[in-house]
Motif scaffolding. Structure first.
Motif, mmCIF file in Angstrom:
data_model
loop_
_atom_site.group_PDB
_atom_site.id
_atom_site.type_symbol
_atom_site.label_atom_id
_atom_site.label_comp_id
_atom_site.label_asym_id
_atom_site.label_seq_id
_atom_site.Cartn_x
_atom_site.Cartn_y
_atom_site.Cartn_z
ATOM 1 N N ALA A 1 0.827 -1.207 0.000
ATOM 2 C CA ALA A 1 0.000 0.000 0.000
ATOM 3 C C ALA A 1 0.865 1.262 0.000
ATOM 4 O O ALA A 1 0.609 2.198 -0.772
ATOM 5 N N GLY A 2 1.873 1.288 0.854
ATOM 6 C CA GLY A 2 2.728 2.471 0.960
ATOM 7 C C GLY A 2 3.460 2.784 -0.326
ATOM 8 O O GLY A 2 3.448 3.930 -0.809
ATOM 9 N N MET A 3 4.076 1.778 -0.905
ATOM 10 C CA MET A 3 4.803 1.998 -2.155
ATOM 11 C C MET A 3 3.849 2.309 -3.302
ATOM 12 O O MET A 3 4.160 3.111 -4.177
ATOM 13 N N GLY A 4 2.671 1.684 -3.274
ATOM 14 C CA GLY A 4 1.668 1.976 -4.297
ATOM 15 C C GLY A 4 1.243 3.434 -4.253
ATOM 16 O O GLY A 4 1.130 4.093 -5.294
ATOM 17 N N ILE A 5 1.018 3.944 -3.056
ATOM 18 C CA ILE A 5 0.624 5.351 -2.890
ATOM 19 C C ILE A 5 1.702 6.279 -3.451
ATOM 20 O O ILE A 5 1.407 7.198 -4.222
ATOM 21 N N ILE A 6 2.937 6.029 -3.071
ATOM 22 C CA ILE A 6 4.045 6.879 -3.508
ATOM 23 C C ILE A 6 4.188 6.838 -5.036
ATOM 24 O O ILE A 6 4.291 7.880 -5.696
ATOM 25 N N LEU A 7 4.194 5.631 -5.594
ATOM 26 C CA LEU A 7 4.396 5.495 -7.038
ATOM 27 C C LEU A 7 3.227 6.058 -7.850
ATOM 28 O O LEU A 7 3.444 6.744 -8.860
ATOM 29 N N VAL A 8 2.000 5.782 -7.420
ATOM 30 C CA VAL A 8 0.843 6.319 -8.152
ATOM 31 C C VAL A 8 0.859 7.850 -8.101
ATOM 32 O O VAL A 8 0.620 8.508 -9.122
ATOM 33 N N ALA A 9 1.151 8.418 -6.953
ATOM 34 C CA ALA A 9 1.194 9.881 -6.845
ATOM 35 C C ALA A 9 2.289 10.472 -7.728
ATOM 36 O O ALA A 9 2.067 11.466 -8.431
ATOM 37 N N ALA A 10 3.471 9.840 -7.723
ATOM 38 C CA ALA A 10 4.588 10.362 -8.519
ATOM 39 C C ALA A 10 4.299 10.261 -10.015
ATOM 40 O O ALA A 10 4.516 11.221 -10.769
ATOM 41 N N ILE A 11 3.796 9.115 -10.449
ATOM 42 C CA ILE A 11 3.524 8.924 -11.875
ATOM 43 C C ILE A 11 2.326 9.757 -12.316
ATOM 44 O O ILE A 11 2.315 10.301 -13.429
ATOM 45 N N SER A 12 1.330 9.899 -11.439
ATOM 46 C CA SER A 12 0.174 10.745 -11.765
ATOM 47 C C SER A 12 0.580 12.203 -11.945
ATOM 48 O O SER A 12 -0.006 12.920 -12.753
ATOM 49 N N ALA A 13 1.579 12.633 -11.194
ATOM 50 C CA ALA A 13 2.070 13.999 -11.343
ATOM 51 C C ALA A 13 2.645 14.209 -12.739
ATOM 52 O O ALA A 13 2.475 15.276 -13.335
ATOM 53 N N ILE A 14 3.275 13.158 -13.272
ATOM 54 C CA ILE A 14 3.879 13.263 -14.605
ATOM 55 C C ILE A 14 2.837 13.081 -15.697
ATOM 56 O O ILE A 14 2.721 13.907 -16.605
ATOM 57 N N ILE A 15 2.076 11.988 -15.618
ATOM 58 C CA ILE A 15 1.139 11.643 -16.700
ATOM 59 C C ILE A 15 -0.095 12.541 -16.704
ATOM 60 O O ILE A 15 -0.505 13.050 -17.747
ATOM 61 N N TYR A 16 -0.724 12.702 -15.537
ATOM 62 C CA TYR A 16 -2.004 13.407 -15.459
ATOM 63 C C TYR A 16 -1.873 14.847 -14.944
ATOM 64 O O TYR A 16 -2.873 15.521 -14.763
ATOM 65 N N LYS A 17 -0.643 15.271 -14.683
ATOM 66 C CA LYS A 17 -0.380 16.631 -14.168
ATOM 67 C C LYS A 17 -1.115 16.894 -12.857
ATOM 68 O O LYS A 17 -1.528 18.010 -12.565
ATOM 69 N N GLN A 18 -1.282 15.831 -12.051
ATOM 70 C CA GLN A 18 -1.922 15.955 -10.740
ATOM 71 C C GLN A 18 -0.818 16.023 -9.676
ATOM 72 O O GLN A 18 -0.518 15.055 -9.003
ATOM 73 N N VAL A 19 -0.229 17.203 -9.574
ATOM 74 C CA VAL A 19 0.922 17.397 -8.694
ATOM 75 C C VAL A 19 0.442 17.574 -7.253
ATOM 76 O O VAL A 19 -0.382 18.450 -6.978
ATOM 77 N N PRO A 20 0.933 16.730 -6.336
ATOM 78 C CA PRO A 20 0.525 16.872 -4.936
ATOM 79 C C PRO A 20 1.100 18.142 -4.316
ATOM 80 O O PRO A 20 2.199 18.572 -4.671
ATOM 81 N N ASP A 21 0.331 18.728 -3.397
ATOM 82 C CA ASP A 21 0.816 19.910 -2.706
ATOM 83 C C ASP A 21 1.749 19.489 -1.563
ATOM 84 O O ASP A 21 1.970 18.304 -1.326
#
Length: 109
Positions: free
Chosen positions: A63-83
Motif C-alpha cells: 500500500a505504501g509503495m503503491g501510494i508513492i508510485l501512483v502519486a509520482a507517476i500521476s504527477a507526470i502523466i495526469y499533471k496531478q501534482v501533490p501539494d
C-alpha cells in the motif's frame, strides 16, 4: 523470493490504478482491460508473497509503495501534482515502511 513477488505485485497494482483513471469509468476498453489484468496480477502475486512475508508487513509495503508510485507517476502523466502537505504525508508513509523493514522483527520472519 517473496519480496520479488511483492515488487511485481506493486508494479501491477500501480499500472492497474493508472489504467483505471485512463479507463474513464470503464468506458475505454483498452484501459479497462489493462486495469482488470493489472489488478488480477497484483492480487495473484500478493498471494504468493503471503506464503513467506507476514500479511501486515506485505500489505503495508504494498500500500505504501503503491501510494508513492501512483502519486509520482500521476504527477507526470495526469499533471496531478501533490501539494506540500500531501508530499509530507507520503514522506511519512515512506518513512514508516522503511522503519518497519529496517527495524521490525516481524518483517524479518
Amino acid at each position: 523470493m517473496g519480496y520479488w513477488y511483492l515488487a511485481i505485485a506493486i508494479v501491477s497494482e500501480v499500472i492497474a490504478t493508472l489504467a483505471l483513471k485512463a479507463s474513464d469509468g470503464f468506458s475505454q476498453f483498452f484501459y479497462s482491460a489493462i486495469c482488470v489484468i493489472g489488478y488480477v496480477a497484483a492480487f495473484y502475486f500478493l498471494s504468493l508473497v503471503l506464503k513467506t512475508v507476514p500479511v501486515g508487513i506485505a500489505y503495508a509495503v504494498w500500500a505504501g509503495m503503491g501510494i508513492i508510485l501512483v502519486a509520482a507517476i500521476s504527477a507526470i502523466i495526469y499533471k496531478q501534482v501533490p501539494d506540500l502537505p500531501a508530499i509530507i504525508g507520503m514522506g511519512l508513509i515512506l518513512a514508516g515502511v522503511a522503519v518497519m523493514n529496517l527495524y521490525s522483527k516481524t518483517a524479518a520472519h
